[in-house]
Design a protein around this motif. Structure first.
Motif, PDB file in Angstrom:
ATOM      1  N   ARG A 180     -15.033  -1.087 -53.326  1.00 20.73           N
ATOM      2  CA  ARG A 180     -16.409  -1.254 -52.870  1.00 20.73           C
ATOM      3  C   ARG A 180     -16.515  -0.994 -51.371  1.00 20.73           C
ATOM      4  N   LEU A 181     -17.721  -0.586 -50.974  1.00 26.25           N
ATOM      5  CA  LEU A 181     -17.985  -0.278 -49.573  1.00 26.25           C
ATOM      6  C   LEU A 181     -17.558  -1.432 -48.666  1.00 26.25           C
TER       7      LEU A 181
ATOM      8  N   GLN B 190     -21.079   1.714 -54.061  1.00 26.76           N
ATOM      9  CA  GLN B 190     -22.049   0.631 -53.878  1.00 26.76           C
ATOM     10  C   GLN B 190     -22.554   0.235 -55.262  1.00 26.76           C
TER      11      GLN B 190
ATOM     12  N   SER C 279     -22.548   9.082 -48.421  1.00 31.93           N
ATOM     13  CA  SER C 279     -21.850   7.790 -48.367  1.00 31.93           C
ATOM     14  C   SER C 279     -21.894   7.194 -46.966  1.00 31.93           C
TER      15      SER C 279
ATOM     16  N   GLY D 215     -23.937   2.208 -45.695  1.00 32.49           N
ATOM     17  CA  GLY D 215     -22.871   3.179 -45.929  1.00 32.49           C
ATOM     18  C   GLY D 215     -21.832   3.062 -44.830  1.00 32.49           C
TER      19      GLY D 215
ATOM     20  N   SER E 266     -20.724   6.838 -52.687  1.00 32.86           N
ATOM     21  CA  SER E 266     -21.381   5.586 -53.080  1.00 32.86           C
ATOM     22  C   SER E 266     -21.599   5.517 -54.588  1.00 32.86           C
ATOM     23  N   LYS E 267     -21.445   6.671 -55.278  1.00 38.50           N
ATOM     24  CA  LYS E 267     -21.657   6.737 -56.728  1.00 38.50           C
ATOM     25  C   LYS E 267     -20.445   7.366 -57.400  1.00 38.50           C
TER      26      LYS E 267
END
Length: 381
Positions: free
Chosen positions: A205-206, A184, A232, A248, A148-149
């Motif tokens: 992106r998610l 995200q 994630s 997630g 996510s990062k």
């Protein structure tokens, strides 16, 4: 010797395995024991635990991967024609760099032997040690993270939050491409997002991936190293309520991504990091590993191309001539990248970039695929 520092599986765990059904994975895998180290001849996959989390927690808390192993080895394999071994654990060194060195050496030895290591961490900065394992393999490296990062450096940040910067900055510079699956936006500064664009890296992106997980398949097909941040995955599916993650990937989605990674002919190492070693999380982690192994079983050895007779060539004429190839066997697609110059002798001469059928259709409609454009820009700069 590369494996001298690996700690064998304990006797309590081995007794548990002996109590499993003869059809389970646990009764088919070869383990590193007090008395015997597995013979690595004809082995396809090697599992290694790393008891190190100082990259995410300054106090190195006790790590127990036993729950994960018990869940995984209690599962039944598919009709797999491959040998799996469990080499035990790398214990944390006196310093974080000591642990990195042992992991780097072990992973390098396995890759050279054409064995795919599955590394169970530990904190995600161990991805950096896995990346450094490629230093002596005379190749550029494509890294994919499910995260996510972006994990660029932040002021006074821990290693697990900044390892990507070390990959980009530290010598030798072997990183050709980095791709992120599932970032995200609200977890990443605009400066970081801009840097991804500036370096011509790929980021999805998610929401994009959840709506159509197939867009990630070509990204994994071009990866050497895949790193999965367990954070994630949303907590309702992962079982992680220590660090609550409301949004997630679902369990189904993350297993699909793991299978894509496994089925990629090019992926030569896979890591799962940033979990809490709990019983609840171990269920999904075991299934993620299972799906990677399932994908590995179905590898088609299409990378690099064997016989061109197995492919149909398509030419799309835009401002640049775009050349596509479609496999007659798997119906997967590639696009040719005309490298005009090679800045490093480590850069593979292969000019084929995995893509989707949708990329071909978009090109027919006059739209140049974004990944093709980024690969071209990397070649020019």
């Amino acid at each position: 010797m590369a494996f001298d520092f690996l700690q064998p599986l304990d006797n309590d765990f081995l007794e548990f395995v002996q109590g499993l059904s003869p059809q389970t994975l646990g009764r088919k895998v070869v383990f590193h024991t007090d008395t015997e180290f597995p013979n690595l001849e004809n082995v396809s996959i090697a599992i290694i635990g790393v008891l190190e989390n100082r990259g995410i927690d300054e106090v190195n808390k006790e790590i127990d991967l036993c729950h994960i192993r018990k869940e995984f080895y209690s599962l039944f394999p598919g009709n797999w024609q491959m040998q799996i071994v469990d080499l035990g654990d790398i214990v944390s060194g006196e310093s974080l760099e000591d642990t990195y060195y042992v992991l780097k050496t072990a992973v390098a030895e396995l890759i050279k032997s054409k064995i795919v290591p599955i590394v169970i961490g530990g904190s995600q900065d161990l991805t950096y040690a896995m990346y450094r394992a490629y230093d002596k393999l005379d190749q550029m490296v494509n890294v994919v993270t499910i995260d996510s990062k972006f994990d660029f450096a932040r002021e006074k940040s821990l290693e697990a939050h900044s390892y990507l910067t070390k990959m980009i900055v530290d010598e030798p510079n072997n990183l050709f491409n980095y791709s992120n699956i599932g970032f995200q936006t609200y977890f990443n500064s605009q400066e970081e997002i801009d840097l991804i664009e500036k370096l011509y890296f790929d980021a999805y992106r998610l929401g994009e991936v959840c709506n159509n997980s197939a867009i990630a398949e070509p990204v994994f097909r071009d990866a050497d190293l895949v790193s999965l941040d367990f954070l994630s995955i949303k907590s309702s599916d992962s079982g992680n309520f220590s660090t609550f993650v409301p949004n997630g990937f679902s369990g189904k989605e993350i297993c699909s991504l793991s299978r894509y990674a496994g089925i990629s002919d090019k992926v030569s190492s896979f890591g799962i990091f940033n979990h809490n070693y709990s019983k609840e999380e171990s269920v999904l982690i075991a299934q993620i590993i299972w799906y990677f192994a399932e994908g590995f079983h179905f590898r088609s050895n299409e990378y690099p191309f064997g016989l061109k007779d197995n492919y149909i060539k398509y030419i799309v004429t835009l401002e640049d001539e775009l050349i596509f190839y479609k496999s007659n066997i798997t119906e997967r697609w590639w696009i040719e990248i005309p490298f005009m110059s090679v800045s490093s002798n480590k850069l593979k001469k292969s000019t084929l970039l995995p893509c989707t059928h949708q990329d071909y259709l978009a090109s027919c409609a006059g739209e140049v695929p974004e990944r093709w454009w980024k690969a071209q820009r990397k070649n020019i700069i």
